[in-house]
Structure formats: C-alpha cells, structure tokens
Design an enzyme around this catalytic site. Structure first.
Site: not given
Length: 488
Positions: A288-290
């Site tokens: 996930s990007c975050t």
C-alpha cells in the site's frame, strides 16, 4: 476466452475485448500474467506498439473538443451511470484483481466498491467546480474559468488498481478531458475490464485503454501531443515521467513511493499499538502507498510492544484461516518478493534480529510471511527505502523527541502516523513531520474528501479529493470590457 481485435487474436481472461478504438493492442509481444498465489496462468494480453499508441492519442485528441463542449452536468450523469455499472460488476472485477495480484477477495471487493463510490463522487463534484469573479473596473467584468487540459495519459498502479484508477479517470473525465489509460502491466485484465465497463456509457474516443509494459508507459509520457500525465507508482518511474513532461511541456501529476514512519509514544498501551502497527505494515501484504514502513517505539514499552507485534504477525496467514487469524495474500510476483527479501537479509547482515518471518516459503507462488525486525539502525536499507512488503522494522528510541527527529528524516514525504495520549506530542508531531498526511492514533482512516500534496520523492500535486479537479484543469483569466460603438 479468445477474441479477435483488428484481425489479430487476443487471448484474454475474464473480459470482453472492446472495439479497436477503445483498446489499443499490438500483434507483437504479449503480457503473460500468472497468479501469484499458485503460479497458474491467468491469461495473456498483446502489448500495444508505436502505431497503436499514436492512434490512441490521436483518437482521444479528436474526441476531446466535443466531450468538453458537453454540459458538465451531462458528463456527471454519464459518470453516475458508470459508477452504478461498476457496482454491478464488482465481484467480477474483484475476482480478476485477486487472480492477477493475489489480493484477498474481500479486500479487492472493498477496493472496487470504493472506486465506484469515487466515480459517483466526481460526478457530483464536477458541476460545482468553478472559477471566481474578480473585482475589476466598474464598466468591465473579470473572471477566471477552469478549462480541461485536453488529453490526459493515466499510468495507474497494481496494488489497488480499481480504486486508484477510478479517482484519476473520474476527475479527468468530468472536467472535460479525454483519457488514454495504461493500467499496470501486472494487472492488465483488471484494468481492461474496468475501462470496458466505463466505456459502456461513454462516447467513442473519450476513454482509450493501452496495454503494455514500462516502455509503452514511457512512450506515452514522452509524446508531445499529450497535455497531462498522471502517474501512480514507483519513485523511479515518477522521476522519469517528470523528466519527459519537462521536455514536452506537459503537466506531470505524481503519487509515488513512500517510507511512512509510525511513531509509538511511551504512554500508549503496547498491545493496542502493536495491533495498529500490524494493520499498517501487513494489510495487502504491505503493498500500500501509505503502509507503515518503519516503526520508532519508546524504550519504556519496547519489549511488550515487540512481543505483541510478533503475535500479530503470526496471526497473518495465507488462504483459509481460523476465526482469530487474518488472511494475508502473496506479493504481486516473485521478482517483487526478491526485492523485499533483499532488504530483510541486508538488515539481518547489518545486525537486525528477525523475530518472525524473513524466509521465502517453499512451493509455487509469491508468498512472503509477515516479518518483524528488531534492533534496526538508521543506515539500514529497510529504514531508508520503501520496502512495499509485509515487513515491520522496529527501532527503539530513548524518548519521543528522538523518535520524532528520526521519523522526520528521509527523502520521502507521503504520510506518517503517531500513536500517543499526549495532545502536546500530537500537536508537535503533525507540525514537524514533513509529509502530506499525518494520522494520529489510527494508521488508516480519515474523512471523505481529504486531500494532501505528497512531498519530496513521494510526488507532486493532489492525487485525490475535490482538489484533484483543480489539478485536471487550468484557469483562464477573462476580462470583458465595453466596446466603443461605431457609426450606425
């Protein structure tokens, strides 16, 4: 299933090939997609060549003026209809997403439904996106008006392919742009099915799919007849996109890598903090990007926190699970798993202790276990670079100040999380962390419509929220003066 497109066979899985103008495929090398869970073949998709890329952009360019002249409310009506069709096809899309990337079906379905909701959101926001009147002279009218850029190239990611693409495509289309969309080469079937569903209600030439690898993406980004390039993916590719756009004069909108820190204060419950850390580090196998990429924990609770985090990691299991366990899918492919494992082995060689995980499982597929590393130090790659896998590297700090100082270091600036019961510490953290988003006491979550600009190597520009409409348009300043009447 196999269908013919432009006289050439196109072997695909789970979607119906659209007309040639909407799906640009070449007759050469094909993308071969295997299921990362078991290594089985999902399908093959022919890649576009230069001729198909040129035709796709030219078709989008020809369709754009007519699309922009439509009332924005009418564009919104079409997007609302598209959102309903996405909801109806959610299980099909989620199934393809699961097959291509290994994402657990429940998570994939949530991503599809989030994407459908985002399309509906931009259908509503588009008509209220507006310019401003300006205070000029008494005898004149001055105003600013948002206008579409023109042709948008959207290069979207594989880790949440429907939700990410829906935001970018929805905002671009409702503001009057036409779009050439290249979904990730790791999940082209999912991207093609998404575009096919949207195209069921869109006019011809407004949204065109182009299949291909990174070279095709680079070719699209470097075209002088493209006005805006949107990229969600790695920092290295984002930098290449930005360099190409600087040459052509196109605008580049980028959401790229992150190395998001989690700062655990000494005043929180260590078991709860470990649960938050596990959610942040292991959800979607850390892809996930975050995702939580590095953890700084106060020495006062470090021992209890690490024990609880190891227990959380052991609960992450592949496939069928007990009630108390959490399903965790594989990494997207074996090549990516190799990169993740390299960071883990590098950290262990440099002195980190692997408390759980850290070994490549036997058998087919691309699974990797939830991994907890202790005794991490700042110079280790696992703390400096984005891992994008189910790895939780932990560094023990003497106090909140040391943790905050180290969390603020690095080239990335996407997001950060702080777990604390101190309002003073929370206030200090959100002000000093140089990132686009700061979350306090929750690794995921936030109100709908929130938007932030990533910083540093994490990209540039708003990638979501109402502000994304402004990224998809450029303002024109208009001065309307009174003319001088001539003789009758």
């Amino acid at each position: 299933m196999t269908e013919t497109l432009g006289g050439r066979p196109a072997t695909v899985a789970g979607y119906r090939a659209a007309e040639a103008v909407r799906v640009a495929m070449g007759g050469g090398e094909a993308l071969r997609i295997t299921n990362p869970t078991d290594g089985s073949l999902v399908g093959t998709v022919p890649m576009a060549g230069t001729e198909e890329v040129e035709a796709a952009v030219a078709t989008a360019r020809a369709a754009q003026p007519g699309w922009a002249r439509n009332d924005v409310a009418d564009r919104g009506v079409l997007l609302r209809a598209a959102g309903r069709r996405l909801e109806a096809a959610a299980e099909r899309l989620a199934g393809l997403n699961h097959s291509e990337t290994g994402r657990p079906t429940a998570e994939a379905l949530a991503g599809v439904l989030a994407g459908a909701g985002t399309v509906a959101q931009y259908a509503e926001l588009g008509p209220v996106n507006r310019g401003h009147s300006l205070l000029g002279g008494w005898s004149a009218t001055d105003l600013t008006v948002p206008e579409p850029y023109g042709v948008v190239v959207a290069l979207t990611s594989w880790n949440d392919p429907v939700a990410v693409a829906c935001g970018l495509l929805g905002a671009a289309l409702v503001t009057g742009n036409t779009v050439v969309h290249k979904p990730s080469e790791r999940c082209p079937h999912t991207g093609l099915l998404l575009d096919e569903i949207l195209n069921e209600v869109l006019p011809r030439g407004v949204l065109i799919s182009v299949c291909g690898d990174g070279l095709i993406g680079a070719e699209l980004a470097a075209r002088p007849d493209v006005d805006l390039v949107v990229h969600v993916g790695s920092t290295a590719t984002g930098r290449s996109v930005a360099a190409a756009a600087a040459t052509t004069g196109a605008k580049a909108l980028l959401e790229n890598g992150g190395n998001d820190p989690l700062l655990v204060d000494g005043n929180v419950d260590p078991g709860w903090a470990a649960e938050q850390a596990a959610i942040g580090a292991f959800t979607n196998a850390g892809q996930s990007c975050t995702a939580v990429e590095r953890i700084y924990v106060h020495q006062g609770i470090a021992e209890e926190f690490l024990a609880a985090l190891v227990a959380q990691a052991r609960r992450r299991v592949p496939g069928p699970r007990r009630v108390e366990d959490v399903e965790m899918g594989p990494l997207v492919d074996v090549a990516h798993r190799g990169k993740v494992h390299t960071q883990v082995t590098d950290a262990v060689r440099a002195g980190a202790r692997c408390l759980v995980g850290g070994e490549i499982p036997e058998g087919s597929g691309a699974r990797y276990p939830a991994t907890v590393l202790a005794d991490c130090t700042p110079e280790m790659l696992v703390l400096q670079e984005e891992t994008f896998g189910p790895v939780a590297p932990v560094r023990v700090v003497s106090d909140f100040g040391q943790g905050l100082a180290e969390a603020a270091q690095g080239q990335y600036g996407l997001a950060a999380t702080v777990l604390t019961t101190s309002m003073a510490h929370a206030q200090l953290a959100w002000r000093e962390l140089p990132v686009g988003t700061v979350k306090v006491n929750a690794v995921f979550g936030g109100a709908p419509g929130g938007a932030a600009r990533p910083r540093g190597a994490s990209g540039a520009g708003y990638g979501y929220g109402p502000e994304l409409l402004a990224e998809m348009t450029r303002l024109k300043c208009v001065h309307l003066g009174l003319g001088v009447a001539g003789p009758r």
